[in-house]
Design a protein around this motif. Structure first.
Motif, PDB file in Angstrom:
ATOM      1  N   MET A  12       1.175  -1.659   0.103  1.00 16.62           N
ATOM      2  CA  MET A  12      -0.463   0.139   0.257  1.00 16.62           C
ATOM      3  C   MET A  12       0.265   1.027  -0.304  1.00 16.62           C
ATOM      4  N   ILE A  13       2.244   0.947   0.796  1.00 14.66           N
ATOM      5  CA  ILE A  13       2.962   2.122   1.002  1.00 14.66           C
ATOM      6  C   ILE A  13       3.292   2.780  -0.496  1.00 14.66           C
ATOM      7  N   VAL A  14       4.270   1.771  -1.562  1.00 11.93           N
ATOM      8  CA  VAL A  14       4.266   1.375  -2.874  1.00 11.93           C
ATOM      9  C   VAL A  14       3.471   1.970  -3.563  1.00 11.93           C
ATOM     10  N   PHE A  15       2.455   1.648  -3.438  1.00 14.23           N
ATOM     11  CA  PHE A  15       1.712   1.902  -4.246  1.00 14.23           C
ATOM     12  C   PHE A  15       0.386   3.634  -4.260  1.00 14.23           C
ATOM     13  N   TYR A  16       0.918   4.089  -2.893  1.00 11.68           N
ATOM     14  CA  TYR A  16       0.772   5.364  -2.663  1.00 11.68           C
ATOM     15  C   TYR A  16       2.373   6.533  -3.776  1.00 11.68           C
ATOM     16  N   PHE A  17       2.909   5.938  -3.749  1.00  9.63           N
ATOM     17  CA  PHE A  17       4.124   6.889  -4.705  1.00  9.63           C
ATOM     18  C   PHE A  17       3.681   6.305  -6.390  1.00  9.63           C
ATOM     19  N   PHE A  18       3.442   4.951  -6.754  1.00 15.80           N
ATOM     20  CA  PHE A  18       2.850   4.879  -8.170  1.00 15.80           C
ATOM     21  C   PHE A  18       1.921   5.485  -8.158  1.00 15.80           C
ATOM     22  N   MET A  19       1.179   5.598  -7.721  1.00 12.02           N
ATOM     23  CA  MET A  19      -0.184   6.747  -7.695  1.00 12.02           C
ATOM     24  C   MET A  19      -0.278   8.225  -8.218  1.00 12.02           C
ATOM     25  N   ILE A  20       1.067   8.281  -7.453  1.00 11.02           N
ATOM     26  CA  ILE A  20       1.829  10.018  -8.146  1.00 11.02           C
ATOM     27  C   ILE A  20       1.726   9.698  -9.276  1.00 11.02           C
ATOM     28  N   VAL A  60      -1.069  17.436 -10.245  1.00  8.72           N
ATOM     29  CA  VAL A  60      -0.735  16.075 -10.067  1.00  8.72           C
ATOM     30  C   VAL A  60      -0.899  15.897  -8.183  1.00  8.72           C
ATOM     31  N   TYR A  61      -0.060  16.594  -7.851  1.00 11.22           N
ATOM     32  CA  TYR A  61       0.338  15.686  -6.425  1.00 11.22           C
ATOM     33  C   TYR A  61      -1.669  16.868  -5.513  1.00 11.22           C
ATOM     34  N   GLY A  62      -2.641  17.075  -5.706  1.00 17.66           N
ATOM     35  CA  GLY A  62      -3.668  17.617  -4.924  1.00 17.66           C
ATOM     36  C   GLY A  62      -4.520  16.194  -5.731  1.00 17.66           C
ATOM     37  N   GLY A  63      -4.408  15.223  -6.100  1.00 16.66           N
ATOM     38  CA  GLY A  63      -5.213  14.478  -7.067  1.00 16.66           C
ATOM     39  C   GLY A  63      -5.842  13.437  -5.288  1.00 16.66           C
ATOM     40  N   LEU A  64      -6.133  14.064  -4.485  1.00 16.06           N
ATOM     41  CA  LEU A  64      -6.875  13.227  -3.226  1.00 16.06           C
ATOM     42  C   LEU A  64      -8.126  12.736  -3.589  1.00 16.06           C
ATOM     43  N   ARG A  65      -8.025  11.613  -3.145  1.00 14.54           N
ATOM     44  CA  ARG A  65      -9.372  10.269  -2.534  1.00 14.54           C
ATOM     45  C   ARG A  65      -9.798  10.600  -1.766  1.00 14.54           C
ATOM     46  N   GLY A  66     -11.511  10.779  -2.198  1.00 15.31           N
ATOM     47  CA  GLY A  66     -12.578  11.010  -1.029  1.00 15.31           C
ATOM     48  C   GLY A  66     -13.883   9.673  -1.140  1.00 15.31           C
ATOM     49  N   LEU A 107     -14.147   5.594  -1.191  1.00 15.24           N
ATOM     50  CA  LEU A 107     -14.673   4.407  -1.072  1.00 15.24           C
ATOM     51  C   LEU A 107     -15.768   4.012  -0.984  1.00 15.24           C
ATOM     52  N   THR A 108     -16.821   4.819  -1.716  1.00 16.86           N
ATOM     53  CA  THR A 108     -18.443   4.138  -1.893  1.00 16.86           C
ATOM     54  C   THR A 108     -18.297   2.842  -2.538  1.00 16.86           C
ATOM     55  N   LEU A 109     -16.914   3.119  -3.385  1.00 17.89           N
ATOM     56  CA  LEU A 109     -17.454   2.046  -4.888  1.00 17.89           C
ATOM     57  C   LEU A 109     -16.488   1.217  -4.188  1.00 17.89           C
ATOM     58  N   SER A 110     -15.618   1.279  -3.177  1.00 18.77           N
ATOM     59  CA  SER A 110     -15.138   0.212  -2.673  1.00 18.77           C
ATOM     60  C   SER A 110     -15.371  -0.319  -1.844  1.00 18.77           C
ATOM     61  N   GLY A 169      -6.778   2.818   2.206  1.00 17.69           N
ATOM     62  CA  GLY A 169      -5.541   3.510   2.700  1.00 17.69           C
ATOM     63  C   GLY A 169      -4.893   4.703   1.975  1.00 17.69           C
ATOM     64  N   MET A 170      -5.798   4.974   0.146  1.00 20.47           N
ATOM     65  CA  MET A 170      -4.922   6.073  -0.176  1.00 20.47           C
ATOM     66  C   MET A 170      -6.166   6.858  -0.077  1.00 20.47           C
ATOM     67  N   ALA A 171      -7.256   6.804   1.221  1.00 24.43           N
ATOM     68  CA  ALA A 171      -7.922   8.601   1.147  1.00 24.43           C
ATOM     69  C   ALA A 171      -7.257   8.517   2.354  1.00 24.43           C
ATOM     70  N   ALA A 172      -7.340   7.822   3.360  1.00 20.96           N
ATOM     71  CA  ALA A 172      -6.027   8.278   4.465  1.00 20.96           C
ATOM     72  C   ALA A 172      -4.813   9.330   4.277  1.00 20.96           C
ATOM     73  N   LEU A 173      -3.618   8.468   3.278  1.00 23.70           N
ATOM     74  CA  LEU A 173      -2.909   9.029   3.175  1.00 23.70           C
ATOM     75  C   LEU A 173      -2.845  10.324   2.449  1.00 23.70           C
TER      76      LEU A 173
END
Length: 994
Positions: A351-359, A389-395, A399-402, A425-429
């Motif tokens: 999940m931590i690695v995915f956070y950087f890949f997502m950006i 790019v950096y401001g693409g927060l998840r919300g 979360l509802t779709l997940s 995890g991505m919403a929180a990070l």
């Protein structure tokens, strides 16, 4: 009879539950659930206050609280039980209840012009590229096997994680002063991305199930049809529903509740019809389309008196839904963590690695469209790209779709839990890391420009505020009700010291930017491109405000204000170029030749009615736009001397405004000449509408002051509202009146006895003039007064040119003169005049004091321009405001020789002479005579020559100041220059104390 709550035994011996029976325990559970949600909103309000003080993002705090409630539910007693009940709510219910409201509110409140201009860029960035890249990351870089998730499931999860919710970032950028274009790019991308994410989530989810043998097969034709249905039918449905909703809203007068509920009902109906009726399309895209349509066309269909109430209600509901969704999702995710059996330790590292890949994936998606992003819309700079790019927060939606994935038992358990785990995890990070550090990134990149001209203007406003504070304090110090106030503490509490320090800081920053020692008072700046652009920017902003003010007061309709505002928006994009507002407006008008074709068509049997409706509606729209622009632009001209900017630059931009006004006036003159019968009907309708709106505002003001009872208020208001609706549907006759009927309606002749009016009409005859032909010249013997029946005339009054059109009288000044023409008039186009005998009118003035008063009052417009040096503040007033002031605040008076007259608030001498009764030791005796403004004086004047004058009931400066305060542009320039030294002395004294 059975006992209460007992089951009833049927004839067959089976027990049937009583249909009226309710379980008391369930009722208590329901009450506890409602109590928990109420406490959640209360917690949200507390976090909102914490956000105001710390600027810590609101949404992640609410999500974290929901997670804690979910994790600790076993220790929270009955509240924990309520949390457990809510955590088992089906996520589809969250989508159906909350998400449509959040999407509609965001779309409804966007700036349609900016959104439209950015449309290509928004569509590029909202595509499925992000979902596909994220799916590849799961399989290729995080090494998830097919037992964890197959390729279709990876793309499904990628679709879930591609939905963004940048509320915190947008709020931050607005606070820092980022451009509206960039903010709308982020908001628009998130808005459409939510709908697109839902579409591709459903698409890949179906493919995943089909690959596992669940459900029907998937064909290429079926995929294409499904894509077309979701991406086209949904938005079209939103537009259609929005159109009918806007028509309905326009028919509602004075009912805020009905308008507010109408927007809610159509939002949910659009979503339901799209998702569950025969359309079977994307409900979210349909709602987004509905919101955008209302942003573009629906807002102006809502009557101005209801607009504020609608926006207030939607803001309230948006806050409730946003808070509730994050709280519910947090509780659901927290509950899932407690019961988690399918997440391993390695998943946390992934999940931590995915956070950087997502950006990185978001960056690759943006950079792949970089050439197109620079070509279309507003060009994106490198710093803006990084922040985007950096401001693409998840919300909320992700979360509802997940959770929808998590409760889908047709999918493998391991994949379902991974979907919830990664999304939470991505919403929180993103919210806790990106949301809290975005401000530092923006400042580090210097993304937001703050040119020196803006600093100078802001410094001038601050200095003006300091002077205004001092004036207010001095005024209050003389009030007995504040005799015991601690004025040192007052100055501390109102922030005087803080403003002083900020002024000094701004001046130092300006010196550093310009690289030299400026003089202490560096207000004026330099006349360069930046200064011109800043002046145009502020002038255009003022124009937009004036347009909306006209609309809110019922002085222009919704289509007109929409076009006028858009013309200002277009000009705001090109503040470095000469203003060209009229050209932008003119492009939306139908040509005269086309309108003349409809004139011929109105005689046809079947199409005549439609042709006449089109002509009336379009020419009414054209006339409304043109006259509103002229009126607002002229009001801007009156602020020329009060704009706190470089005077040379302001004068140059005001010349550009004058050029635009001249273009509009020339077009209006042609319009009056070409279609006089239609213009008469339009003017009649506008006059009726203005009177009704004035009556309504007057009634509301009286009710507010307690002068009208509620019963009387409702009765009168209903009557006015009914007349407004009737007026909109009224069909006016197109007839050019005869001169006799026209004279009967002419305002200056109102109240004149019929026999006297007949005498005037009998002495009239028609005269025609070609373009540029002289009608009369200054100094020649005046024998006639003219009324314009067709065409336009330019009346040269001193150094001014007055444009006179249909129905104008030429000229009032000649009526009060000594038999000589006081101005020069020439035809600006082919003109038809009705000539009235001067002697007959002068004879009527001697017989009728009311008629005489109208002539003298109307002549003031000419006199203050002919004798400009003697006009005083009257010469600075815009014509419409001058007329209002003279009608409402001036009395027409005549005095004999040796009479005493008082000018407490000033006045204007038309004929005669006065001198002060008290002699000043320094200035001697004050004398005023013909065509002269008299300033306010407490002492009386003695009439030395028979006097005809206007006596004012209020000070002119008060009227001017009220108008300036409306725009928050009052600028005590002379006072600032005089008192800035005092501010410096205060600064030095405070520094010595320190």
């Amino acid at each position: 009879m059975g006992q209460e709550g007992e089951a009833i035994t049927s004839t067959e011996g089976t027990q049937i539950q009583d249909s009226l029976y309710r379980d008391e325990e369930k009722m208590e559970e329901s009450a506890n659930v409602a109590y928990l949600l109420t406490l959640g909103i209360l917690l949200g309000l507390a976090l909102r206050e914490f956000n105001k003080k710390t600027k810590f993002p609101y949404s992640p705090m609410v999500l974290a609280c929901g997670l804690l409630i979910g994790l600790l539910q076993s220790t929270l007693g009955y509240l924990g039980e309520s949390a457990s009940i809510l955590s088992h709510m089906h996520p589809h219910l969250i989508v159906y209840i909350f998400i449509p409201v959040l999407l509609f509110e965001s779309a409804f409140n966007c700036d349609w012009y900016v959104f439209k201009y950015q449309m290509v860029n928004i569509l590029l960035l909202a595509g499925p590229g992000g979902a596909i890249l994220l799916g590849i990351v799961f399989k290729v870089f995080l090494f998830y096997s097919n037992e964890d998730m197959n390729w279709y499931q990876a793309f499904t999860l990628g679709s879930v994680l591609s939905a963004t919710d940048p509320v915190a970032v947008v709020a931050l950028l607005k606070e820092l002063g980022a451009s509206a274009a960039f903010n709308h790019l982020i908001e628009g991308e998130a808005l459409l991305n939510d709908g697109v994410a839902m579409v591709f989530f459903i698409f890949f989810n179906k493919l995943s199930k089909a690959a596992a043998g669940i459900g029907g097969g998937v064909t290429f034709g079926g995929v294409l049809l499904n894509f077309v249905r979701n991406s086209i039918v949904g938005p079209v449905l939103g537009v259609v529903v929005g159109f009918f909703g806007a028509l309905w809203a326009r028919r509602i007068v004075g009912d805020d509740v009905e308008v507010g509920w109408l927007t809610f009902i159509f939002t949910y109906l659009t979503f339901y019809w799209a998702e569950f009726c025969f359309f079977k399309t994307s409900g979210l895209l349909a709602v987004v389309s509905l919101g955008l349509f209302w942003s573009a066309f629906g807002k102006t269909k809502i009557r101005s008196e209801s607009e504020h109430a609608v926006h207030t209600v939607w803001s309230f509901v948006q806050y409730f839904c946003d808070t509730t969704v994050f709280l519910l999702v947090g509780m659901i995710v927290g509950t899932e963590v407690i019961e988690e059996r399918y997440i391993y330790t390695s998943d946390y590292f992934r999940m931590i690695v995915f956070y950087f890949f997502m950006i990185i994936c978001r960056y690759l998606m943006v950079i792949s469209f970089w050439p197109l992003l620079k070509k279309y819309g507003y060009p994106m700079s490198q710093p803006e790209l990084i922040v985007f790019v950096y401001g693409g927060l998840r919300g909320a939606l992700g979360l509802t779709l997940s959770l929808m994935v998590g409760c889908d038992e047709d999918l493998p358990p391991r994949f379902r839990h991974l979907a919830v785990f990664f999304t939470a995890g991505m919403a929180a990070l993103t919210n806790l890391v990106n949301g809290t550090t975005c401000k530092a990134l923006v400042n580090y990149l210097n993304m937001i420009e703050n040119p020196v001209i803006k600093k100078k203007v802001y410094k001038r406003y601050l200095t003006d505020m300091i002077v205004d504070q001092e004036d207010t304090i001095k005024e209050l110090e003389g009030d007995d009700h504040f005799a015991m106030a601690d004025w040192n503490q007052v100055k501390s509490l109102v922030g005087s010291q803080q403003f002083l320090q900020e002024v000094v800081q701004l001046e130092n920053e300006i010196k550093q930017i310009q690289g030299g020692n400026l003089s202490r008072v560096s207000y004026e700046g330099m006349t360069d491109t930046d200064t011109f652009g800043e002046v145009r920017y502020r002038v255009l902003r003022i124009l937009k405000g004036l347009y909306y003010s006209k609309f809110e007061h019922g002085q222009c309709d919704e289509d007109s204000v929409r076009l006028l505002v858009e013309s200002s928006d277009v000009a705001l994009d090109h503040t470095g170029s000469i203003l060209n507002i009229w050209e932008q407006l003119f492009q939306s008008f139908t040509s005269f030749s086309s309108i003349k074709y409809f004139f011929r068509a109105k005689e046809w049997t079947f199409l005549g009615g439609y042709a006449q409706q089109y002509i009336t509606k379009h020419l009414g729209f054209v006339y409304d736009v043109t006259t509103t622009f002229i009126s607002c632009a002229n009001e801007v001209l009156t602020l020329q001397e009060h704009m706190p900017m470089n005077k040379s630059a302001v004068r140059l931009i005001m010349e550009e405004i004058k050029t635009e006004i001249n273009k509009a006036e020339l077009y209006l003159a042609t319009l009056n000449d070409t279609f006089p019968e239609v213009i008469r009907a339009i003017q009649t309708k506008r006059a009726s509408h203005t009177v009704l709106m004035h009556q309504r505002h007057h009634l509301e003001e009286n009710q507010k002051n307690g002068l009208v009872d509620d019963k009387e208020f409702n009765q009168l208001k209903s009557n006015i509202d009914a007349r407004l609706v009737q007026l909109e549907n009224h069909v006016f006759d197109w007839q050019i009146p005869t001169f006799h009927s026209f004279a009967m309606e002419f305002p200056v002749f109102a109240g004149v006895p019929k026999e006297e009016l007949d005498t005037i009409i009998k002495s009239t005859y028609e005269k025609r003039y070609q373009s540029d032909e002289i009608i009369y010249e200054k100094g020649m013997t005046c024998q006639n007064i003219y009324i314009i029946q067709k065409g336009n005339v330019i009346d040269e009054v001193g150094s001014h040119q007055l444009k006179k059109g249909l129905g104008s009288l030429l000229s009032y000044a000649n009526l009060i003169g000594d038999g000589k023409c006081m101005t020069t008039a020439k035809a600006a186009s082919e003109t038809v005049l009705h000539s009235l005998n001067l002697n007959v009118l002068k004879s009527l003035m001697q017989k009728s004091e009311a008629f005489e008063q109208k002539i003298y009052v109307n002549s003031i417009e000419y006199l203050i321009k002919l004798y400009e040096s003697q006009a005083g503040p009257l010469g600075q007033m815009e014509q419409k405001r001058l007329g209002t002031f003279l009608r409402q605040k001036a009395q027409f008076r005549k005095f004999d020789v040796h009479s005493n007259v008082e000018f407490m608030f000033g006045g204007y001498i038309i004929k005669g002479e006065i001198q002060s009764c008290i002699q000043d030791e320094n200035e001697g005796v004050e004398r005023y005579n013909d065509y002269c403004y008299v300033p306010p004086r407490e002492n009386d004047f003695n009439v030395t020559k028979a006097l005809i004058c206007l006596v004012f009931d209020d000070a002119i400066d008060m009227i001017k100041q009220d108008r300036l305060e409306q725009f928050n542009l009052e600028n005590h320039e002379e006072i600032i220059d005089q008192r800035f030294s005092r501010i410096d002395v205060q600064q030095q004294y405070q520094q010595q104390e320190l």
